[in-house]
Structure formats: structure tokens, C-alpha cells
Design an enzyme around this catalytic site. Structure first.
Site, short mmCIF file in Angstrom:
data_model
loop_
_atom_site.label_atom_id
_atom_site.label_comp_id
_atom_site.label_asym_id
_atom_site.label_seq_id
_atom_site.Cartn_x
_atom_site.Cartn_y
_atom_site.Cartn_z
N ASN A 212 -70.42 -97.17 0.70
CA ASN A 212 -70.63 -97.89 1.96
C ASN A 212 -70.82 -99.41 1.82
OD1 ASN A 212 -71.67 -98.15 4.84
ND2 ASN A 212 -73.47 -98.79 3.65
N VAL B 33 -72.17 -103.26 -6.88
CA VAL B 33 -71.30 -102.07 -6.82
C VAL B 33 -69.91 -102.32 -7.37
CG1 VAL B 33 -72.47 -100.88 -4.92
CG2 VAL B 33 -70.67 -102.55 -4.42
N TYR C 181 -60.54 -108.93 4.70
CA TYR C 181 -61.43 -107.81 5.05
C TYR C 181 -60.62 -106.63 5.59
CZ TYR C 181 -65.14 -105.18 7.43
OH TYR C 181 -66.00 -104.19 7.85
N SER D 256 -58.76 -104.95 2.88
CA SER D 256 -59.64 -104.14 2.02
C SER D 256 -59.97 -102.81 2.69
CB SER D 256 -60.93 -104.91 1.68
OG SER D 256 -61.83 -104.95 2.78
N LYS D 257 -60.11 -102.82 4.01
CA LYS D 257 -60.46 -101.58 4.70
C LYS D 257 -59.24 -100.66 4.84
CE LYS D 257 -64.84 -102.39 5.12
NZ LYS D 257 -65.81 -101.60 4.32
N1 LIG Z 1 -71.42 -104.08 11.03
C1 LIG Z 1 -70.24 -103.82 11.55
O1 LIG Z 1 -69.92 -104.21 12.68
C2 LIG Z 1 -69.26 -102.98 10.75
C3 LIG Z 1 -68.11 -102.51 11.40
C4 LIG Z 1 -67.20 -101.75 10.66
C5 LIG Z 1 -67.44 -101.45 9.33
N2 LIG Z 1 -68.58 -101.94 8.74
C6 LIG Z 1 -68.78 -101.62 7.33
O2 LIG Z 1 -69.99 -100.89 7.19
C7 LIG Z 1 -70.52 -101.08 5.88
C8 LIG Z 1 -71.99 -101.47 6.00
O3 LIG Z 1 -72.08 -102.67 6.75
P1 LIG Z 1 -73.42 -103.09 7.50
O4 LIG Z 1 -73.06 -103.53 8.87
O5 LIG Z 1 -74.45 -102.04 7.32
O6 LIG Z 1 -73.78 -104.40 6.66
P2 LIG Z 1 -75.12 -104.83 5.87
O7 LIG Z 1 -74.83 -106.19 5.34
O8 LIG Z 1 -76.30 -104.63 6.75
O9 LIG Z 1 -75.21 -103.77 4.68
C9 LIG Z 1 -74.43 -103.87 3.54
C10 LIG Z 1 -75.32 -103.58 2.34
O10 LIG Z 1 -74.51 -103.64 1.16
C11 LIG Z 1 -75.17 -104.39 0.20
N3 LIG Z 1 -74.19 -105.01 -0.68
C12 LIG Z 1 -73.26 -105.95 -0.35
N4 LIG Z 1 -72.55 -106.30 -1.44
C13 LIG Z 1 -73.03 -105.57 -2.48
C14 LIG Z 1 -72.72 -105.50 -3.86
N5 LIG Z 1 -71.74 -106.26 -4.40
N6 LIG Z 1 -73.42 -104.65 -4.64
C15 LIG Z 1 -74.42 -103.90 -4.12
N7 LIG Z 1 -74.77 -103.94 -2.82
C16 LIG Z 1 -74.08 -104.76 -2.01
C17 LIG Z 1 -75.98 -105.44 0.95
O11 LIG Z 1 -77.07 -105.94 0.19
C18 LIG Z 1 -76.43 -104.63 2.17
O12 LIG Z 1 -77.67 -103.97 1.94
C19 LIG Z 1 -69.65 -102.16 5.23
O13 LIG Z 1 -68.71 -101.54 4.36
C20 LIG Z 1 -68.96 -102.80 6.41
O14 LIG Z 1 -67.72 -103.38 6.04
C21 LIG Z 1 -69.50 -102.68 9.41
#
Ligand SMILES: NC(=O)c1ccc[n+]([C@@H]2O[C@H](COP(=O)([O-])OP(=O)(O)OC[C@H]3O[C@@H](n4cnc5c(N)ncnc54)[C@H](O)[C@@H]3O)[C@@H](O)[C@H]2O)c1
Length: 258
Positions: free
Chosen positions: A92, A66, A159, A162-163
Site C-alpha cells: 500500500n 519499501v 504517478y 506507476s499505478k
Molecule cells: N489519498 C488518495 O486520494 C489516494 C487515491 C488513490 C490511491 N491512493 C494510494 O493509496 C496509498 C496510500 O495513500 P494515503 O492516502 O494513505 O497516503 P499517506 O501518505 O497517508 O500514507 C502513505 C504511507 O506510506 C508511507 N511511505 C511512503 N513512502 C514510503 C517508503 N518509501 N517506505 C516506507 N513507507 C513509505 C508514508 O510514510 C505513509 O505512512 C498510496 O499507494 C496512494 O498512492 C491514495
């Protein structure tokens, strides 16, 4: 299908091979959306496409990074060629490498990859998607930020930065494009049931257990959030139910930073 807020709607979502993106893709499919799903994890993405197609949804995968302009261009081109329009962009995909702790400890390579994957991607996808949305009268963008973008978490500096940048990007898009019918909002989840795949991969079982315990102490609701709970807010912000909301950063953190 319980309701169909997204019947005849085309949704482009990134990071949909697992976690929050997958939960949201399932809910969008369940509500009638046609989907372009982007992820770099080819095998898992293909499994998701099989699952959602089995539910009767029109789903097309785009495998790619992405943070590369070519991926964003291919994804928007795919939405237009396969479905003729684009109504919703869900930015996302994100990473949270465990090794990137304080800024002093964060290598330049890690800094670049966190900023590129978490922030530059949203710029690239919005840049491609917005003209396509304007051509059909508007749309909705939802960006995944984090509670860490509102209040700094210890040992997670790049991190959090970035957010915070994603929240600022959300507000800029809302300022510049709401008048053309594009609402842009961010979600700010607190700690969810699983941490991002890249972070989880380098954590020991003890570290994961300690995180869970810390979360239940710190979060007023006393637990981690589920991906399904957060995905419901994504669909709310992507739907006309939030028709007067643009530029918001919605906390979904169990009261963590209240
Ligand atoms: N899990 C948490 O506690 C949490 C809390 C707050 C925010 N978030 C945010 O939610 C979002 C989703 O996180 P999640 O928990 O589902 O994590 P996850 O790792 O399960 O999902 C992230 C997905 O993004 C894909 N991805 C990562 N880098 C990529 C790239 N360069 N190109 C294409 N695809 C890519 C991964 O393969 C994965 O399928 C993220 O932005 C994360 O920062 C997560």
C-alpha cells in the site's frame, strides 16, 4: 470485535503509519489478525503499534524504505519468526509528489523515486512473500493502485504510470500464482479524504480547497471517499469472501471514471 475473518491470520501491510494503510490495519486488528506493519515514518508507526496493541492485537513494526529489498526481506522474516506464517500481503505504501507534473517537467530523480516506491516495492514484497505463502497453502495479495492507473489524471504523469504498472503487476501475479492458492487483486481508489502525505505537505490551503471543490463536481457520488470505506474493500479482497476473485482491479471512486 464484530467479526473475525482474520483470526489466526497473519497480515503484512506497508504504508501503515497513516491514511489508508492505518485504516486497514485498524480493521484487520479488529478482525483478529496478527500484523507486521511497515513504514518509514518511525514515530508514527510506533504510535500505531501502541494503539493496535491496546486493542489486543499482536503487532510488530518494521521501520524501513519499501523500495529496498532489505526491508521486504526483514518484513517477511519477521512475519515467519514472530507468527510462523504469512497469509495476506497488502502493498500500500505510495507517494505522489506534487512537483512531478507532466513527463517533460518530471526530473529523472522524481521518476525513479515514484517508480521505486510505488512499483518496485510491490515486486520486492511479493517476491519475498509468495514462497512463504505457498509453504502454508496459499494466501492473498492486495495492491493499492488508483483510478489514475486506469484513466490518466492531468499533471500527474509518473504517478498514473506507476499505478497502471501496479494493475499490470497484479494481473501477472494472478496469472502465475493463482494455481498455487494465491489470489492477487488491486484496489483503485479515486480521490480520498486526504491526499498522500508527501503531496499534502507541499500544497497550499487554497490548492487543497480547490481540489475538494473539483472532486465534488467531478465525482458522481459528490464527495471524496473515506479511508475506512476503501479499507473495507481491502479486507474483502484479502478474505475468503472474495475466494473466486483474482487479477481484479476494483474501482472505488464514487463513479468518477464510470
Ligand atoms: N489519498 C488518495 O486520494 C489516494 C487515491 C488513490 C490511491 N491512493 C494510494 O493509496 C496509498 C496510500 O495513500 P494515503 O492516502 O494513505 O497516503 P499517506 O501518505 O497517508 O500514507 C502513505 C504511507 O506510506 C508511507 N511511505 C511512503 N513512502 C514510503 C517508503 N518509501 N517506505 C516506507 N513507507 C513509505 C508514508 O510514510 C505513509 O505512512 C498510496 O499507494 C496512494 O498512492 C491514495
Amino acid at each position: 470485535m464484530n467479526s473475525s475473518r482474520f483470526a489466526d491470520r497473519v497480515v503484512l501491510a506497508t504504508g501503515t503509519a497513516s491514511g489508508l494503510g492505518l485504516a486497514a490495519a485498524r480493521q484487520f486488528a479488529n478482525e483478529g489478525a496478527s500484523l507486521v506493519l511497515v513504514d518509514r515514518d518511525e514515530q508514527s508507526l510506533r504510535d500505531v503499534v501502541v494503539e493496535l496493541s491496546g486493542m489486543g492485537a499482536n503487532v510488530v513494526p518494521v521501520v524501513g524504505d519499501v523500495s529496498r529489498a532489505l526491508t521486504a526481506q526483514e518484513a517477511v522474516r519477521t512475519a515467519l519468526s514472530q507468527f510462523g506464517r504469512l497469509d495476506v500481503l497488502f502493498n500500500n505504501a505510495g507517494i505522489d509528489p506534487l512537483e512531478a507534473t507532466t513527463l517533460v517537467e518530471t526530473t529523472e530523480d522524481l521518476w525513479d523515486s515514484i517508480i521505486n516506491v510505488n512499483v518496485k516495492s510491490a515486486y520486492l514484497f511479493a517476491k519475498e512473500a509468495i514462497p512463504a505463502m505457498i509453504a502454508t497453502g496459499g494466501g492473498a495479495i492486495v495492491n493499492t493502485a488508483s483510478s489514475a492507473g486506469m484513466r490518466a489524471s492531468a499533471q500527474e504523469a509518473a504517478y498514473g504510470i506507476s499505478k497502471a504498472a501496479i494493475i499490470a503487476l497484479t494481473r501477472s501475479l494472478a496469472r502465475d500464482f493463482s494455481a498455487q492458492g494465491i489470489r492477487t487483486n488491486a484496489i483503485c481508489p479515486g480521490p480520498l479524504e486526504a491526499i498522500t502525505t508527501d503531496r499534502r505537505a507541499t500544497m497550499s490551503d487554497e490548492q487543497k480547497a480547490a481540489r475538494r471543490e473539483r472532486v465534488s463536481d467531478l465525482v458522481p457520488l459528490g464527495r471524496e471517499g473515506t479511508y475506512e470505506e476503501v479499507a473495507k474493500s481491502v479486507l474483502f479482497l484479502a478474505s475468503s469472501e472474495s475466494s473466486y476473485t483474482s487479477g481484479a482491479a476494483l474501482l472505488i471512486d464514487g463513479g468518477l471514471i464510470a
